[in-house]
Write a protein that holds these residues in place. Sequence first.
Motif, PDB file in Angstrom:
ATOM      1  N   TRP A 193      -6.842   3.522   3.955  1.00 55.04           N
ATOM      2  CA  TRP A 193      -7.498   4.788   3.647  1.00 55.04           C
ATOM      3  C   TRP A 193      -6.512   5.713   2.956  1.00 55.04           C
ATOM      4  CZ3 TRP A 193      -6.643   9.782   5.889  1.00 55.04           C
ATOM      5  CH2 TRP A 193      -7.604  10.732   5.546  1.00 55.04           C
ATOM      6  N   GLU A 200       0.805  -1.224   0.000  1.00 54.78           N
ATOM      7  CA  GLU A 200       0.000   0.000   0.000  1.00 54.78           C
ATOM      8  C   GLU A 200       0.840   1.278   0.000  1.00 54.78           C
ATOM      9  OE1 GLU A 200      -3.137  -0.024  -0.502  1.00 54.78           O
ATOM     10  OE2 GLU A 200      -3.487  -2.168  -0.214  1.00 54.78           O
ATOM     11  N   ARG A 208     -15.677   3.870   9.218  1.00 55.03           N
ATOM     12  CA  ARG A 208     -16.533   4.553   8.239  1.00 55.03           C
ATOM     13  C   ARG A 208     -16.801   5.995   8.647  1.00 55.03           C
ATOM     14  NH1 ARG A 208     -20.358  -0.602   7.314  1.00 55.03           N
ATOM     15  NH2 ARG A 208     -19.112  -1.575   5.678  1.00 55.03           N
ATOM     16  N   LEU A 266      -7.500  -2.049   7.517  1.00 50.92           N
ATOM     17  CA  LEU A 266      -8.107  -0.817   7.040  1.00 50.92           C
ATOM     18  C   LEU A 266      -7.095  -0.103   6.158  1.00 50.92           C
ATOM     19  CD1 LEU A 266      -9.458   0.613  10.434  1.00 50.92           C
ATOM     20  CD2 LEU A 266     -10.757  -0.665   8.719  1.00 50.92           C
ATOM     21  N   ARG A 278     -15.547  -1.318  12.315  1.00 51.84           N
ATOM     22  CA  ARG A 278     -16.060  -0.954  10.982  1.00 51.84           C
ATOM     23  C   ARG A 278     -16.834   0.361  11.042  1.00 51.84           C
ATOM     24  NH1 ARG A 278     -19.150  -5.325   9.828  1.00 51.84           N
ATOM     25  NH2 ARG A 278     -17.262  -6.524   9.540  1.00 51.84           N
ATOM     26  N   GLY A 309     -14.586   6.638   2.798  1.00 49.47           N
ATOM     27  CA  GLY A 309     -13.988   5.905   1.681  1.00 49.47           C
ATOM     28  C   GLY A 309     -13.006   4.822   2.093  1.00 49.47           C
ATOM     29  N   ARG A 365     -11.249   1.371   2.969  1.00 51.53           N
ATOM     30  CA  ARG A 365     -11.409  -0.018   2.540  1.00 51.53           C
ATOM     31  C   ARG A 365     -11.207  -0.901   3.773  1.00 51.53           C
ATOM     32  NH1 ARG A 365      -7.107  -1.161  -1.618  1.00 51.53           N
ATOM     33  NH2 ARG A 365      -6.076   0.611  -0.671  1.00 51.53           N
ATOM     34  N   TRP A 366     -12.149  -1.775   3.988  1.00 53.66           N
ATOM     35  CA  TRP A 366     -12.160  -2.667   5.145  1.00 53.66           C
ATOM     36  C   TRP A 366     -12.045  -4.102   4.658  1.00 53.66           C
ATOM     37  CZ3 TRP A 366     -12.914  -3.528  10.389  1.00 53.66           C
ATOM     38  CH2 TRP A 366     -13.465  -4.757  10.726  1.00 53.66           C
ATOM     39  N   ARG A 367     -11.225  -4.888   5.337  1.00 47.74           N
ATOM     40  CA  ARG A 367     -11.126  -6.309   5.001  1.00 47.74           C
ATOM     41  C   ARG A 367     -10.914  -7.104   6.281  1.00 47.74           C
ATOM     42  NH1 ARG A 367      -6.409  -7.711   1.094  1.00 47.74           N
ATOM     43  NH2 ARG A 367      -5.336  -7.310   3.028  1.00 47.74           N
TER      44      ARG A 367
END
Length: 182
Positions: free
Chosen positions: A178, A4, A158, A176, A154, A163, A165-167
Amino acid sequence: MLAEVPPHARTALDVGTGDGLLAADLRGRVPHVVGLDVDAGVLTRARDADPHVAWVRGDVMAAPFAPASFDVVASIATLHHLPDTAEGLRRLADLTAPGGVLVVVGLARSTGIRDLPWEVAAVAQHQVLRRTRTYWEHTAPTSWDRPPSYDEVRAAAREALPGVRWRRLALWRYALVWSRGA
């Protein structure tokens, strides 16, 4: 985490650096890296990981870094130790420079029936790994406060990081990612 890192990154912060392994890895991609931890003893040991990292003792919530100081803000297994998940995420986002990225890998707890398949898989995976891998223990002191639930993390993410991204990951973890707009 390293995937990332933006190609233009020149500064990085490893929050809760512990033994400094992530900070040392970041230093392979980013010229100026700061490893931050509240424990002086662990920072002394972390210096062995990479003498070119700036090792700083302090609490991320009060550390005197200017807003938008870092192209990369990274944290592994630290967020659940902060008093408020959303406030912690806002602080990490505040330290992220325009065009930069915030990456968090954290621990969370299961709470409902929806989490049951993940819980069963995590217990099974933990048992397999325990029997087939050597055990490594970091030298950072730990306190095991009850981590927030996946739903709580989560929701906080948010709210604090539009925006994001959560996994969900294996072994009671999540990621996370961002990106702060330029």
